[in-house]
Design an enzyme around this catalytic site. Structure first.
Site, PDB file in Angstrom:
ATOM      1  N   LEU A  44      39.024   6.671  52.905  1.00 31.66           N
ATOM      2  CA  LEU A  44      39.105   8.822  53.021  1.00 31.66           C
ATOM      3  C   LEU A  44      40.929   7.866  52.502  1.00 31.66           C
ATOM      4  O   LEU A  44      41.545   7.669  53.121  1.00 31.66           O
ATOM      5  CB  LEU A  44      38.877   9.157  54.016  1.00 31.66           C
ATOM      6  N   ASP A  45      41.319   8.700  51.946  1.00 29.95           N
ATOM      7  CA  ASP A  45      42.546   8.469  50.725  1.00 29.95           C
ATOM      8  C   ASP A  45      43.791   8.455  52.359  1.00 29.95           C
ATOM      9  O   ASP A  45      43.261   9.232  53.079  1.00 29.95           O
ATOM     10  CB  ASP A  45      42.791   9.644  50.465  1.00 29.95           C
ATOM     11  N   ARG A  46      45.137   8.146  51.880  1.00 30.47           N
ATOM     12  CA  ARG A  46      45.422   7.856  53.114  1.00 30.47           C
ATOM     13  C   ARG A  46      45.926   9.641  53.353  1.00 30.47           C
ATOM     14  O   ARG A  46      46.745   9.763  53.922  1.00 30.47           O
ATOM     15  CB  ARG A  46      47.037   7.528  52.423  1.00 30.47           C
ATOM     16  N   SER A  48      44.337  12.707  52.902  1.00 29.72           N
ATOM     17  CA  SER A  48      42.742  12.847  53.674  1.00 29.72           C
ATOM     18  C   SER A  48      42.911  13.316  54.915  1.00 29.72           C
ATOM     19  O   SER A  48      43.178  11.859  55.233  1.00 29.72           O
ATOM     20  CB  SER A  48      42.218  12.495  53.243  1.00 29.72           C
ATOM     21  N   ARG A 143      38.853   9.147  45.039  1.00 33.24           N
ATOM     22  CA  ARG A 143      39.892  11.031  44.897  1.00 33.24           C
ATOM     23  C   ARG A 143      39.059  12.088  44.302  1.00 33.24           C
ATOM     24  O   ARG A 143      39.630  12.953  43.555  1.00 33.24           O
ATOM     25  CB  ARG A 143      41.488  10.728  44.154  1.00 33.24           C
TER      26      ARG A 143
END
Length: 182
Positions: A44-46, A48, A143
Site C-alpha cells: 500500500l503506497d506511503r 495511501s 498506484r
C-alpha cells in the site's frame, strides 16, 4: 496454524519493516507491529491508508498478493471534482493506462464515509468540489487506483483501502491491527 494480521496502515507509513536508503527516517511497519515472522501480502503506497494484510504463511501471502488470483480490493477514494456518468462508466469498462488497459472496476459514488481524520489533512479548495467513490479492482498495478481516477479527470485526494477479499478494516483504528487465524 498460519497467522494473519489485519493492519490499518496510517498515512505516511511504508509497507515494509525497514527504510533502507533514505536520508531521513520514515515510519515503517516496525513502528506499529512487534510480531516476528510476518510479512506484508502486497503493498500500500506511503501516501495511501487502510488495510494491509501480513502473514507468516508464504502460500497465503501469494494467494493474497498475486494478481492471477484476482482477489477483490475495495477502496474508499476521495477525488477532486464531481464525477460525470461518462467518467464512472469509463472506470467500469476499464481505463487505458501507460502500462495497458485495466480490468473493469466496480465503481459507485457514495456519501462521505465516517473515517478518522487524516494527518496531515488533505488540501481543500473552496472553489473545487470533491466527491467520494468506492472502487473495487481485481488487479494490483503500481498506484493503479490513483492513475485510473486521474485518467478520467478525477485526481485522487485521499485513498483508503477498506477491504481485501472478505477481510475488512471495520473496527480497526489507524496504527492498530487485529490478529486472526488463517
Amino acid at each position: 496454524m498460519a497467522r494473519l494480521l489485519l493492519f490499518n496502515k496510517p498515512f505516511a507509513v511504508l509497507s515494509q519493516f525497514t527504510d533502507r536508503g533514505s536520508p531521513t527516517t520514515r515510519a515503517t511497519l516496525s513502528d506499529f507491529i512487534a510480531v516476528k515472522g510476518v510479512y506484508p501480502a502486497g503493498r500500500l503506497d506511503r501516501d495511501s491508508e487502510g488495510l494491509l494484510l501480513l502473514t507468516d504463511d508464504g502460500r497465503l501471502q501469494a494467494r493474497i498478493a498475486e494478481p492471477r488470483f484476482k482477489l477483490p480490493k475495495t477502496y474508499l477514494v476521495q477525488v477532486e471534482g464531481e464525477p460525470e456518468d461518462a467518467a464512472l462508466a469509463a472506470l467500469r469498462r476499464g481505463v487505458q493506462l501507460k502500462d495497458g488497459m485495466t480490468l473493469p472496476a466496480e465503481v459507485a459514488a457514495i456519501d462521505p464515509p465516517d473515517l478518522w481524520p487524516r494527518n496531515p489533512p488533505i488540501r481543500v479548495r473552496k472553489s473545487v468540489p470533491d466527491c467520494w467513490l468506492t472502487i473495487t479492482i481485481r488487479e494490483g498495478r503500481n498506484r493503479q487506483v490513483r492513475r485510473m481516477t486521474a485518467a478520467v479527470g478525477l485526481p485522487t485526494l485521499r485513498l483508503v483501502r477498506w477491504s481485501i477479499g472478505d477481510w475488512t478494516l471495520a473496527g480497526i483504528a489507524p496504527g492498530q491491527y487485529r490478529e486472526l487465524s488463517a
